[in-house]
Design a protein around this motif. Structure first.
Motif, PDB file in Angstrom:
ATOM      1  N   UNK A   1      -4.849   6.882  14.865  1.00  0.00           N
ATOM      2  CA  UNK A   1      -3.774   7.843  14.626  1.00  0.00           C
ATOM      3  C   UNK A   1      -2.977   7.480  13.387  1.00  0.00           C
ATOM      4  N   UNK A   2      -2.730   8.487  12.531  1.00  0.00           N
ATOM      5  CA  UNK A   2      -1.843   8.311  11.390  1.00  0.00           C
ATOM      6  C   UNK A   2      -0.420   8.411  11.933  1.00  0.00           C
ATOM      7  N   UNK A   3       0.364   7.354  11.730  1.00  0.00           N
ATOM      8  CA  UNK A   3       1.715   7.300  12.282  1.00  0.00           C
ATOM      9  C   UNK A   3       2.726   7.954  11.346  1.00  0.00           C
ATOM     10  N   UNK A   4       2.625   7.635  10.050  1.00  0.00           N
ATOM     11  CA  UNK A   4       3.542   8.228   9.075  1.00  0.00           C
ATOM     12  C   UNK A   4       2.863   8.301   7.721  1.00  0.00           C
ATOM     13  N   UNK A   5       3.373   9.185   6.879  1.00  0.00           N
ATOM     14  CA  UNK A   5       2.836   9.410   5.538  1.00  0.00           C
ATOM     15  C   UNK A   5       3.992   9.542   4.567  1.00  0.00           C
ATOM     16  N   UNK A   6       3.816   8.969   3.369  1.00  0.00           N
ATOM     17  CA  UNK A   6       4.815   9.144   2.308  1.00  0.00           C
ATOM     18  C   UNK A   6       4.099   9.157   0.959  1.00  0.00           C
ATOM     19  N   UNK A   7       4.759   9.768  -0.037  1.00  0.00           N
ATOM     20  CA  UNK A   7       4.132   9.777  -1.356  1.00  0.00           C
ATOM     21  C   UNK A   7       4.299   8.396  -1.998  1.00  0.00           C
ATOM     22  N   UNK A   8       3.544   8.154  -3.059  1.00  0.00           N
ATOM     23  CA  UNK A   8       3.521   6.821  -3.672  1.00  0.00           C
ATOM     24  C   UNK A   8       4.873   6.403  -4.218  1.00  0.00           C
ATOM     25  N   UNK A   9       5.635   7.335  -4.802  1.00  0.00           N
ATOM     26  CA  UNK A   9       6.940   6.983  -5.360  1.00  0.00           C
ATOM     27  C   UNK A   9       7.873   6.492  -4.253  1.00  0.00           C
ATOM     28  N   UNK A  10       7.873   7.189  -3.147  1.00  0.00           N
ATOM     29  CA  UNK A  10       8.705   6.781  -2.015  1.00  0.00           C
ATOM     30  C   UNK A  10       8.218   5.446  -1.436  1.00  0.00           C
ATOM     31  N   UNK A  11       6.926   5.232  -1.422  1.00  0.00           N
ATOM     32  CA  UNK A  11       6.348   4.018  -0.838  1.00  0.00           C
ATOM     33  C   UNK A  11       6.682   2.774  -1.662  1.00  0.00           C
ATOM     34  N   UNK A  12       6.916   2.945  -2.962  1.00  0.00           N
ATOM     35  CA  UNK A  12       7.192   1.786  -3.813  1.00  0.00           C
ATOM     36  C   UNK A  12       8.474   1.071  -3.415  1.00  0.00           C
ATOM     37  N   UNK A  13       9.431   1.788  -2.862  1.00  0.00           N
ATOM     38  CA  UNK A  13      10.706   1.167  -2.506  1.00  0.00           C
ATOM     39  C   UNK A  13      10.772   0.762  -1.037  1.00  0.00           C
ATOM     40  N   UNK A  14       9.664   0.820  -0.332  1.00  0.00           N
ATOM     41  CA  UNK A  14       9.654   0.529   1.107  1.00  0.00           C
ATOM     42  C   UNK A  14       9.083  -0.854   1.392  1.00  0.00           C
ATOM     43  N   UNK A  15       9.517  -1.406   2.507  1.00  0.00           N
ATOM     44  CA  UNK A  15       8.937  -2.631   3.047  1.00  0.00           C
ATOM     45  C   UNK A  15       8.193  -2.215   4.310  1.00  0.00           C
ATOM     46  N   UNK A  16       6.919  -2.555   4.389  1.00  0.00           N
ATOM     47  CA  UNK A  16       6.101  -2.164   5.526  1.00  0.00           C
ATOM     48  C   UNK A  16       5.985  -3.340   6.485  1.00  0.00           C
ATOM     49  N   UNK A  17       6.335  -3.094   7.730  1.00  0.00           N
ATOM     50  CA  UNK A  17       6.272  -4.141   8.753  1.00  0.00           C
ATOM     51  C   UNK A  17       5.313  -3.715   9.849  1.00  0.00           C
ATOM     52  N   UNK A  18       4.982  -4.653  10.697  1.00  0.00           N
ATOM     53  CA  UNK A  18       4.109  -4.410  11.853  1.00  0.00           C
ATOM     54  C   UNK A  18       2.739  -3.886  11.463  1.00  0.00           C
ATOM     55  N   UNK A  19       2.224  -4.352  10.345  1.00  0.00           N
ATOM     56  CA  UNK A  19       0.851  -4.040   9.962  1.00  0.00           C
ATOM     57  C   UNK A  19       0.103  -5.358   9.834  1.00  0.00           C
ATOM     58  N   UNK A  20      -1.183  -5.327  10.071  1.00  0.00           N
ATOM     59  CA  UNK A  20      -1.964  -6.546   9.897  1.00  0.00           C
ATOM     60  C   UNK A  20      -3.185  -6.324   8.999  1.00  0.00           C
ATOM     61  N   UNK A  21      -3.099  -5.284   8.178  1.00  0.00           N
ATOM     62  CA  UNK A  21      -4.168  -5.035   7.216  1.00  0.00           C
ATOM     63  C   UNK A  21      -3.767  -3.946   6.252  1.00  0.00           C
TER      64      UNK A  21
END
Length: 125
Positions: free
Chosen positions: A100-120
């Motif tokens: 399941x895809x949980x969330x989606x964002x464009x690349x510009x928005x993703x650059x300023x994010x910290x991604x947690x709870x991922x293992x790959x």
């Protein structure tokens, strides 16, 4: 001969046979199992992710979507349960465990994010 001793002939008991496993059922189960293992699991998009895609105007070509599905399947086989998928236009957080895809964002928005709870992480250009 002692009159207290009685002789009786013993009847032979029927031989016990093991009940054989019904081969057609076993074959049917095997075929069903193989079919399930070979079936491509389609990646689902959560309601939240669908809303984000609609608001941000993020779309994927069929070819790109198939590539994402294939890479998530590979990641799942390697033991990854939650991954970040980075494409040329978007970033997706995907639960490989639930397909399941949980969330989606464009690349510009993703650059300023910290991604947690991922293992790959999967990078697709």
């Amino acid at each position: 001969m002692d009159p207290r001793i009685y002789t009786q002939s013993l009847h032979t008991l029927p031989k016990l046979t093991r009940k054989t496993v019904n081969q057609p059922q076993t074959t049917q189960f095997h075929k069903l199992l193989q079919n399930e293992l070979l079936t491509e699991t389609e990646l689902k998009v959560s309601k939240h992710a669908k809303q984000r895609m609609d608001v941000r105007g993020i779309e994927f070509s069929e070819e790109k979507w198939l590539t994402i599905q294939e890479k998530v399947k590979e990641a799942k086989q390697k033991g990854i349960t939650d991954s970040l998928v980075v494409t040329d236009h978007a970033a997706l957080v995907v639960s490989a465990k639930n397909d399941t895809v949980i969330t989606v964002m464009d690349r510009e928005e993703a650059q300023s994010q910290i991604f947690t709870n991922i293992n790959g992480t999967i990078i697709i250009d």
